[in-house]
Design an enzyme around this catalytic site. Structure first.
Site, mmCIF file in Angstrom:
data_model
loop_
_atom_site.group_PDB
_atom_site.id
_atom_site.type_symbol
_atom_site.label_atom_id
_atom_site.label_comp_id
_atom_site.label_asym_id
_atom_site.label_seq_id
_atom_site.Cartn_x
_atom_site.Cartn_y
_atom_site.Cartn_z
ATOM 1 N N GLY A 214 6.106 4.665 -4.154
ATOM 2 C CA GLY A 214 5.432 3.415 -3.794
ATOM 3 C C GLY A 214 6.381 2.238 -3.888
ATOM 4 C CB VAL B 269 3.835 -1.850 -9.243
ATOM 5 C CG1 VAL B 269 4.492 -2.562 -8.071
ATOM 6 C CG2 VAL B 269 3.094 -0.614 -8.787
ATOM 7 C CG ASP B 270 2.278 2.639 -11.589
ATOM 8 O OD1 ASP B 270 1.370 1.833 -11.332
ATOM 9 O OD2 ASP B 270 2.491 3.669 -10.933
ATOM 10 N N GLY C 52 -2.548 1.122 -11.263
ATOM 11 C CA GLY C 52 -2.130 1.673 -12.551
ATOM 12 C C GLY C 52 -3.056 2.799 -12.933
ATOM 13 N NE ARG C 53 -5.414 7.077 -9.073
ATOM 14 C CZ ARG C 53 -6.647 7.463 -8.691
ATOM 15 N NH1 ARG C 53 -7.136 8.620 -9.058
ATOM 16 N NH2 ARG C 53 -7.375 6.688 -7.937
ATOM 17 C CE1 TYR D 77 -0.708 1.280 -1.001
ATOM 18 C CE2 TYR D 77 -0.694 1.069 1.374
ATOM 19 C CZ TYR D 77 -0.623 1.855 0.247
ATOM 20 O OH TYR D 77 -0.471 3.215 0.371
ATOM 21 N NE ARG E 140 2.540 -0.344 -2.769
ATOM 22 C CZ ARG E 140 2.439 0.972 -2.600
ATOM 23 N NH1 ARG E 140 2.171 1.746 -3.621
ATOM 24 N NH2 ARG E 140 2.626 1.501 -1.424
#
EC number: 2.7.1.90
Lengths: 413, 413
Positions: free
Chosen positions: A12, A141-142, A189-190, A295, A298
């Site tokens: 990603g 991003v996570d 942020g899964r 999206y 990010r």
């Protein structure tokens, strides 16, 4: 003897990954040891398919402009190489392509999967007798990479979430008397709650939202959640919630994938926010609105964090410097020297400590009731959203030339 | 003799409605005819309940800062006064409150409902022998007011949608080879497609998205839509869609409210984007992502349009000037003098021509296939998203003093 470099984007994308690309290309240009920088078209797939973009054909202005360009300009991919035992041929193909194009430096810009790939390639290249400097450049991003204090890409999405939460909260505050009482913002942020948690910084602004933060690290407790919504509306008149897409129930099932089905019997599509909204409608009968940033969060270069962009640029630059110093199987990571004032430096860390490791929110960052953040967390997050906003005169972007290097090998597969 | 002024915000807020508030307060201060400006707490409800905020107690810095503050700082409301025949008492109460607080000027900042209310109050005040200058100040992200060329609030949401579409499209472009092929952004505008249509300006940037624009003015044709998605993915590799929350099927039913039910038999909550996503999954089996911007789009002060903010300020300022000139039952509206370069002025228009009228997208703005916009539309939209971005050093906002005027009357209801 001059060797060319290969650079690829992985997984990603973020609003600052192109800043790292820009740094790699500009820094490599300074060195007499590095020939050209070839970028993989669509990430590592570009290497496998021998689809190499010759970045030397791009104008300097274009490469400079990448500092502020969202997305992955050379294309990224979701493609994980199997283990060497399972698919040696893939690794051999990579080495074959690198050999054919005199590539001596491999820069892989991604997360912990990519760190693993870079590590494996550095190991196999030695075995196959084609030495390669392999450097992984952090991006996600996570914010879930081990060893590094933060990950380029995270600060910007954090800034987006903080800003959006403040703005939406002011909107809801003004409408709550006769209209919307609850607002839910779903963020990415899964598996780790870094992005969701960063929203706590919005509390420093009037009206002090979010009132509830739902993290993937904390099992979703419907009763406690609904009680807190009800209480907050009673006290404040309205309630703002920031929820991670990855919250789970006590059975470990994602809320976004829980039981409800549509009229056709399909499981409903993801979306934690609409589920929470439905719950609030059904159980509390409170008018609510929800947003899913997806999206937008990010890719929001217009709102990217100056510090985050500086991080992204510096890790790209240092990646080249480390390679030239002869380092191999490392990642340039961000080391925080102090929070107030924020001081940082970029140092090398071995990929063995980073590959495939996922860093979650520390327990000390999460408040007692599990629906808020601690002071310690705020101290960590605050510097990452600071710095100058990008100087984007207008938000129009141009296409690059994307000139391909002539192929020398047979087609892959 | 000095008279006080009453100002109230009405309906859904925008990222620049407080700029109009700021202008009214600052302009009124310049006049020797106007005493204090009282703001209705939660809009017109503040007048009915005699909850008047004394804006003279706020610092000049606070009033100046409103130019860049999202939400409705004094509170807005969704409360429509009934007709005079149905509820004369409500109108009498308003006049009673205005009389008690020596209010001679009524500024109502809202959409076409509010224009109607302002018109009725100006009529009834004459009948009841308490003359009042009633001026409606335009505000609506929906851009659906008659007579005015555009509505303050619209240009900023348009800029948000254009910027977000460009950024998300670059993200999808970089991922499409091995991941997401279709991205859907759902935007506001239930009955008129102005916001959705403005997304066409994003096409001027690489990669030329959105490829499909779904307007409430055009009946949703599932077959044509799916064909266009498929074709676009075949040609471009990916497809970006901007959809209005208000698109309807051939039976005139909102897509967001169509038949599917969850496991409990509840109708699924709104959300056109998840519906379209489901359709694309089921019928085309293409990986897709979706975002619902909801309040984020109309509260995004950080991305507000300079021209829009200038419009919002100017209509507030002119509202006061018109009142002082003795005008009544009018709205300061924006008149476009030229598009290239963009020139505009604010003139007075009678409320009789604006009240309760909804302006939809002109047919000449919509492309032949109904899923895109014309050159004429682009010429209209472009100037509205221009201008300087706000100078917000950080996005933290403070609470105002919000000091209430002492009540003089019995409680309402």
């Amino acid at each position: 003897m001059k060797k060319n470099a290969f650079y690829a984007q992985s997984g990603g994308v973020t609003s600052v990954i192109n800043a790292s690309a820009s740094a790699v290309i500009l820094e490599a240009k300074k060195s007499s040891k590095i020939g050209k920088v070839y970028a993989g078209k669509n990430g590592i797939l570009g290497a496998l398919r021998e689809e190499l973009i010759d970045t030397s054909k791009e104008s300097k202005a274009f490469i400079e402009s990448l500092k502020f360009r969202p997305g992955g300009v050379f294309g990224s991919c979701r493609y994980k190489l199997k283990s060497i035992e399972e698919n040696l041929k893939e690794y051999e193909r990579l080495i074959e392509v690198f050999k054919a194009h005199n590539i001596g430096y491999f820069f892989y810009n991604g997360g912990n999967d990519s760190a693993d790939t870079a590590l494996k390639i550095s190991q196999i290249s030695n075995k196959l007798g084609y030495p390669l400097q392999c450097i992984a450049i952090p991006k996600t991003v996570d914010n879930d990479l081990a060893v590094t204090d933060s990950c380029p890409g995270f600060g910007s999405v954090a800034k987006y979430v903080v800003t959006s939460t403040i703005e939406a909260a002011l909107d809801v505050e003004s409408m709550h008397e006769s209209s919307t009482k609850v607002f839910i913002l779903e963020v990415m942020g899964r598996h780790a709650g870094w992005i969701t948690g960063a929203s706590c910084l919005a509390q420093d602004s009037h009206p002090g939202a979010p009132h509830i933060i739902l993290l993937p690290e904390v099992t979703f407790n419907q009763k406690k959640f609904l009680n807190k919504v009800k209480e907050t509306v009673q006290k404040q008149g309205f309630c703002v919630i920031v929820a991670s897409e990855g919250i789970k129930n006590s059975k470990g099932k994602f809320i976004a994938e829980s039981d409800s089905k549509d009229a056709f019997g399909h499981s409903q599509l993801g979306g934690v926010a609409p589920r929470l909204s439905d719950l609030i409608n059904t159980k509390l009968n409170l008018k609510n609105h929800w947003a899913v940033a997806d999206y937008l969060q990010r890719s929001a270069s217009h709102l990217s964090s100056g510090i985050d962009r500086a991080h992204a640029y510096e890790v790209g630059k240092k990646a080249v410097q480390f390679a030239l110093q002869g380092l191999n199987g490392v990642m340039p990571i961000i080391k925080r020297k102090s929070s107030l004032p924020y001081k940082w430096e970029v140092v090398a860390a071995p990929l063995t400590k980073i590959a495939n490791v996922e860093k979650k929110l520390p327990a000390g960052f999460i408040s007692k009731d599990g629906m808020g953040m601690t002071k310690k967390a705020r101290g960590y997050f605050q510097p990452l959203i600071e710095g100058k906003l990008p100087e984007i005169k207008n938000t129009q972007y141009k296409a690059g030339k994307m000139e391909m290097v002539t192929k020398k090998l047979h087609a892959w597969r």
